[in-house]
Design a protein around this motif. Structure first.
Motif, PDB file in Angstrom:
ATOM      1  N   PRO A 209      41.071  59.288  40.611  1.00 30.84           N
ATOM      2  CA  PRO A 209      40.711  58.251  41.586  1.00 30.84           C
ATOM      3  C   PRO A 209      39.508  58.661  42.436  1.00 30.84           C
ATOM      4  CG  PRO A 209      43.074  58.670  41.611  1.00 30.84           C
ATOM      5  CD  PRO A 209      42.448  59.753  40.790  1.00 30.84           C
ATOM      6  N   ASP A 210      38.586  57.730  42.610  1.00 34.21           N
ATOM      7  CA  ASP A 210      37.375  57.995  43.374  1.00 34.21           C
ATOM      8  C   ASP A 210      37.045  56.761  44.212  1.00 34.21           C
ATOM      9  OD1 ASP A 210      34.055  57.752  43.239  1.00 34.21           O
ATOM     10  OD2 ASP A 210      34.824  59.762  43.685  1.00 34.21           O
ATOM     11  N   ILE A 211      36.868  56.968  45.505  1.00 30.29           N
ATOM     12  CA  ILE A 211      36.607  55.855  46.424  1.00 30.29           C
ATOM     13  C   ILE A 211      35.320  55.121  46.043  1.00 30.29           C
ATOM     14  CG2 ILE A 211      36.152  55.196  48.805  1.00 30.29           C
ATOM     15  CD1 ILE A 211      39.002  56.014  48.294  1.00 30.29           C
ATOM     16  N   ALA A 212      34.288  55.888  45.695  1.00 31.67           N
ATOM     17  CA  ALA A 212      33.006  55.270  45.338  1.00 31.67           C
ATOM     18  C   ALA A 212      33.149  54.395  44.089  1.00 31.67           C
ATOM     19  CB  ALA A 212      31.947  56.353  45.108  1.00 31.67           C
ATOM     20  N   ALA A 213      33.905  54.901  43.113  1.00 33.07           N
ATOM     21  CA  ALA A 213      34.117  54.138  41.875  1.00 33.07           C
ATOM     22  C   ALA A 213      34.925  52.869  42.155  1.00 33.07           C
ATOM     23  CB  ALA A 213      34.837  55.005  40.849  1.00 33.07           C
ATOM     24  N   LEU A 214      35.913  52.975  43.038  1.00 31.31           N
ATOM     25  CA  LEU A 214      36.696  51.800  43.412  1.00 31.31           C
ATOM     26  C   LEU A 214      35.819  50.749  44.086  1.00 31.31           C
ATOM     27  CD1 LEU A 214      40.011  53.399  44.741  1.00 31.31           C
ATOM     28  CD2 LEU A 214      39.790  51.820  42.810  1.00 31.31           C
ATOM     29  N   GLY A 215      34.855  51.226  44.880  1.00 31.00           N
ATOM     30  CA  GLY A 215      33.927  50.304  45.533  1.00 31.00           C
ATOM     31  C   GLY A 215      33.078  49.556  44.519  1.00 31.00           C
ATOM     32  N   GLU A 216      32.646  50.263  43.476  1.00 32.10           N
ATOM     33  CA  GLU A 216      31.842  49.612  42.442  1.00 32.10           C
ATOM     34  C   GLU A 216      32.674  48.611  41.633  1.00 32.10           C
ATOM     35  OE1 GLU A 216      30.299  52.842  40.176  1.00 32.10           O
ATOM     36  OE2 GLU A 216      28.731  53.345  41.626  1.00 32.10           O
ATOM     37  N   ALA A 217      33.971  48.887  41.510  1.00 35.50           N
ATOM     38  CA  ALA A 217      34.850  47.990  40.749  1.00 35.50           C
ATOM     39  C   ALA A 217      35.490  46.922  41.623  1.00 35.50           C
ATOM     40  CB  ALA A 217      35.945  48.811  40.060  1.00 35.50           C
ATOM     41  N   LEU A 218      35.149  46.901  42.919  1.00 33.07           N
ATOM     42  CA  LEU A 218      35.803  45.992  43.863  1.00 33.07           C
ATOM     43  C   LEU A 218      35.719  44.514  43.469  1.00 33.07           C
ATOM     44  CD1 LEU A 218      37.404  45.744  46.462  1.00 33.07           C
ATOM     45  CD2 LEU A 218      35.243  45.637  47.736  1.00 33.07           C
ATOM     46  N   PRO A 219      34.547  44.004  43.049  1.00 33.92           N
ATOM     47  CA  PRO A 219      34.499  42.584  42.642  1.00 33.92           C
ATOM     48  C   PRO A 219      35.482  42.264  41.514  1.00 33.92           C
ATOM     49  CG  PRO A 219      32.283  43.429  42.949  1.00 33.92           C
ATOM     50  CD  PRO A 219      33.200  44.616  43.008  1.00 33.92           C
ATOM     51  N   SER A 220      35.562  43.160  40.521  1.00 31.21           N
ATOM     52  CA  SER A 220      36.497  42.955  39.420  1.00 31.21           C
ATOM     53  C   SER A 220      37.941  43.046  39.898  1.00 31.21           C
ATOM     54  CB  SER A 220      36.261  43.995  38.315  1.00 31.21           C
ATOM     55  OG  SER A 220      34.974  43.854  37.758  1.00 31.21           O
ATOM     56  N   LEU A 221      38.195  43.985  40.825  1.00 30.74           N
ATOM     57  CA  LEU A 221      39.543  44.151  41.359  1.00 30.74           C
ATOM     58  C   LEU A 221      39.992  42.919  42.131  1.00 30.74           C
ATOM     59  CD1 LEU A 221      39.379  47.864  42.610  1.00 30.74           C
ATOM     60  CD2 LEU A 221      40.861  46.972  40.798  1.00 30.74           C
ATOM     61  N   LEU A 222      39.094  42.350  42.914  1.00 27.52           N
ATOM     62  CA  LEU A 222      39.428  41.171  43.701  1.00 27.52           C
ATOM     63  C   LEU A 222      39.679  39.965  42.795  1.00 27.52           C
ATOM     64  CD1 LEU A 222      36.933  41.494  46.708  1.00 27.52           C
ATOM     65  CD2 LEU A 222      39.417  41.832  46.745  1.00 27.52           C
ATOM     66  N   PHE A 223      38.831  39.819  41.785  1.00 30.08           N
ATOM     67  CA  PHE A 223      39.020  38.686  40.855  1.00 30.08           C
ATOM     68  C   PHE A 223      40.359  38.814  40.134  1.00 30.08           C
ATOM     69  CE2 PHE A 223      38.865  36.615  36.759  1.00 30.08           C
ATOM     70  CZ  PHE A 223      38.314  35.375  37.055  1.00 30.08           C
ATOM     71  N   CYS A 224      40.603  39.990  39.561  1.00 31.27           N
ATOM     72  CA  CYS A 224      41.836  40.191  38.798  1.00 31.27           C
ATOM     73  C   CYS A 224      43.063  40.218  39.703  1.00 31.27           C
ATOM     74  CB  CYS A 224      41.752  41.492  37.996  1.00 31.27           C
ATOM     75  SG  CYS A 224      40.570  41.439  36.637  1.00 31.27           S
ATOM     76  N   GLY A 225      42.903  40.758  40.923  1.00 35.95           N
ATOM     77  CA  GLY A 225      44.034  40.834  41.834  1.00 35.95           C
ATOM     78  C   GLY A 225      44.455  39.484  42.369  1.00 35.95           C
ATOM     79  N   VAL A 226      43.477  38.719  42.871  1.00 38.13           N
ATOM     80  CA  VAL A 226      43.791  37.444  43.508  1.00 38.13           C
ATOM     81  C   VAL A 226      44.027  36.340  42.474  1.00 38.13           C
ATOM     82  CG1 VAL A 226      42.956  35.656  45.088  1.00 38.13           C
ATOM     83  CG2 VAL A 226      42.512  38.072  45.588  1.00 38.13           C
ATOM     84  N   LEU A 227      43.109  36.218  41.512  1.00 37.43           N
ATOM     85  CA  LEU A 227      43.195  35.103  40.562  1.00 37.43           C
ATOM     86  C   LEU A 227      44.051  35.432  39.330  1.00 37.43           C
ATOM     87  CD1 LEU A 227      39.568  33.651  40.652  1.00 37.43           C
ATOM     88  CD2 LEU A 227      41.642  32.703  41.664  1.00 37.43           C
ATOM     89  N   ALA A 228      43.686  36.490  38.599  1.00 31.42           N
ATOM     90  CA  ALA A 228      44.392  36.785  37.349  1.00 31.42           C
ATOM     91  C   ALA A 228      45.824  37.256  37.585  1.00 31.42           C
ATOM     92  CB  ALA A 228      43.612  37.825  36.548  1.00 31.42           C
ATOM     93  N   SER A 229      46.020  38.197  38.524  1.00 28.35           N
ATOM     94  CA  SER A 229      47.365  38.732  38.749  1.00 28.35           C
ATOM     95  C   SER A 229      48.174  37.874  39.705  1.00 28.35           C
ATOM     96  CB  SER A 229      47.275  40.159  39.319  1.00 28.35           C
ATOM     97  OG  SER A 229      46.585  41.001  38.441  1.00 28.35           O
ATOM     98  N   GLY A 230      47.510  37.261  40.692  1.00 24.00           N
ATOM     99  CA  GLY A 230      48.223  36.446  41.659  1.00 24.00           C
ATOM    100  C   GLY A 230      48.417  35.021  41.201  1.00 24.00           C
ATOM    101  N   ALA A 231      47.328  34.269  41.127  1.00 22.93           N
ATOM    102  CA  ALA A 231      47.422  32.844  40.800  1.00 22.93           C
ATOM    103  C   ALA A 231      47.867  32.601  39.358  1.00 22.93           C
ATOM    104  CB  ALA A 231      46.072  32.171  41.045  1.00 22.93           C
ATOM    105  N   ALA A 232      47.206  33.249  38.382  1.00 16.50           N
ATOM    106  CA  ALA A 232      47.460  32.942  36.971  1.00 16.50           C
ATOM    107  C   ALA A 232      48.899  33.248  36.553  1.00 16.50           C
ATOM    108  CB  ALA A 232      46.488  33.698  36.078  1.00 16.50           C
ATOM    109  N   TYR A 233      49.431  34.398  36.966  1.00 15.31           N
ATOM    110  CA  TYR A 233      50.798  34.723  36.568  1.00 15.31           C
ATOM    111  C   TYR A 233      51.814  33.822  37.263  1.00 15.31           C
ATOM    112  CZ  TYR A 233      49.247  38.759  33.910  1.00 15.31           C
ATOM    113  OH  TYR A 233      48.650  39.563  32.973  1.00 15.31           O
ATOM    114  N   THR A 234      51.482  33.356  38.461  1.00 13.53           N
ATOM    115  CA  THR A 234      52.348  32.367  39.119  1.00 13.53           C
ATOM    116  C   THR A 234      52.298  31.050  38.357  1.00 13.53           C
ATOM    117  OG1 THR A 234      51.944  33.388  41.289  1.00 13.53           O
ATOM    118  CG2 THR A 234      52.843  31.160  41.272  1.00 13.53           C
TER     119      THR A 234
END
Length: 303
Positions: A209-234
């Motif tokens: 785990p690396d904070i800088a790498a997480l920052g670079e992946a943040l847009p993908s994380l937000l999309f997958c977290g909110v839409l794909a994992s949150g909305a879509a699975y609901t």
């Protein structure tokens, strides 16, 4: 199938298809367990807050439901659905890290769950139509073209993605059982919590785990977290209530088409003629598996 179910499942397929791009991008920055832990933690927070708001609205409007009897079912459903989905998503993320894997290819291999779902229904006395068997043979042929086109050798990503397809099928069957028995929003929230918790120790064991790498992946994380994992699975949970799991898997399988189109338009990914032919054969298998046919009468076991 009711129009409401079809709409929710179609929305699920669209979001899932687009999410392949986000997952592909994230695989360049963070490991699979790090991605899943962060992704589903975000989804849990969003869904938990939404569930609290929904409960508050129900109480104010006098539509509050008693959930004491459903607590055990909700916890069991969240655990089993979470473990199945977590395994599938982890395999998917690992498979996307393969240099030979494209978003379109990953989408089509994952879509093979539509062939597996009716097979898993056999022990439950849900006999598929006779069309499923030639469709299965076609799907195997399509996978051969799709996965073995370059040098006629299996890539490790292809094998991992096939395991993903199996676990998606298991998840669909679990949703078919638990979704009608639980609140869809809370069930999705529970499964996200399970995946995030299970991924946490695996993240430190197998990833770096690396904070800088997480920052670079943040847009993908937000999309997958909110839409794909949150909305879509609901949406999937809502869409599967009262719907035949085979028909549900057929609609959701169109995520593979969305993934291929999105990969070509956004990422500029190209596929060889053999791989395109493999996609066409798999898509044909998907359609053939849904053709109507005579079913044998199911025998209800006596108690």
């Amino acid at each position: 199938m009711k129009p409401k179910n079809a709409i929710f499942l179609a929305l699920t397929a669209f979001i899932f298809g687009i999410s392949f791009i986000a997952q592909d991008e994230a695989a360049e920055h963070v490991g699979p367990f790090t991605f899943n832990c962060a992704r589903f933690a975000i989804a849990f927070v969003v869904l938990f807050a939404t569930a609290l708001i929904a409960d508050g609205v129900r109480k104010k409007t006098g539509h509050a439901e008693s959930v004491k009897k459903a607590d055990k079912t909700l916890l069991l459903g969240g655990l089993l659905c979470g473990l199945a989905l977590g395994t599938a998503i982890t395999c998917q993320q690992i498979g996307l890290a393969d240099p030979n894997m494209t978003s379109g290819k990953a989408g089509f291999i994952s879509a093979c769950y539509i062939i597996i779902v009716p097979l898993l229904g056999l022990p439950l006395r849900r006999r598929p139509t006779a069309w499923v068997w030639p469709a299965l043979a076609l799907a195997i042929g399509g996978l051969y073209l799709l996965c073995l086109a370059d040098g006629f050798s299996l890539s490790w990503g292809d094998i991992v993605m096939a395991v993903c397809a199996l676990m998606i099928a298991v998840h669909i069957m679990l949703c078919d059982y638990f979704a009608p028995r639980c609140d869809s929003l809370k069930l999705t929230c529970a499964q996200c919590a399970v995946i995030a918790v299970v991924s946490l120790p695996l993240m430190f064991a197998f990833d770096t785990p690396d904070i800088a790498a997480l920052g670079e992946a943040l847009p993908s994380l937000l999309f997958c977290g909110v839409l794909a994992s949150g909305a879509a699975y609901t949406f999937q949970m809502i869409g599967q209530v009262g719907a035949n799991p085979t028909l549900a898997s057929m609609i959701m399988s169109f995520e593979s088409v969305i993934a291929a189109i999105a990969g070509a338009l956004v990422l500029g990914q190209e596929m060889t003629a053999a791989q395109i032919a493999g996609c066409a054969v798999i898509f044909a298998a998907v359609i053939i598996a849904q053709l109507p046919g005579r079913r044998k009468k199911e025998v209800t076991p006596t108690k």
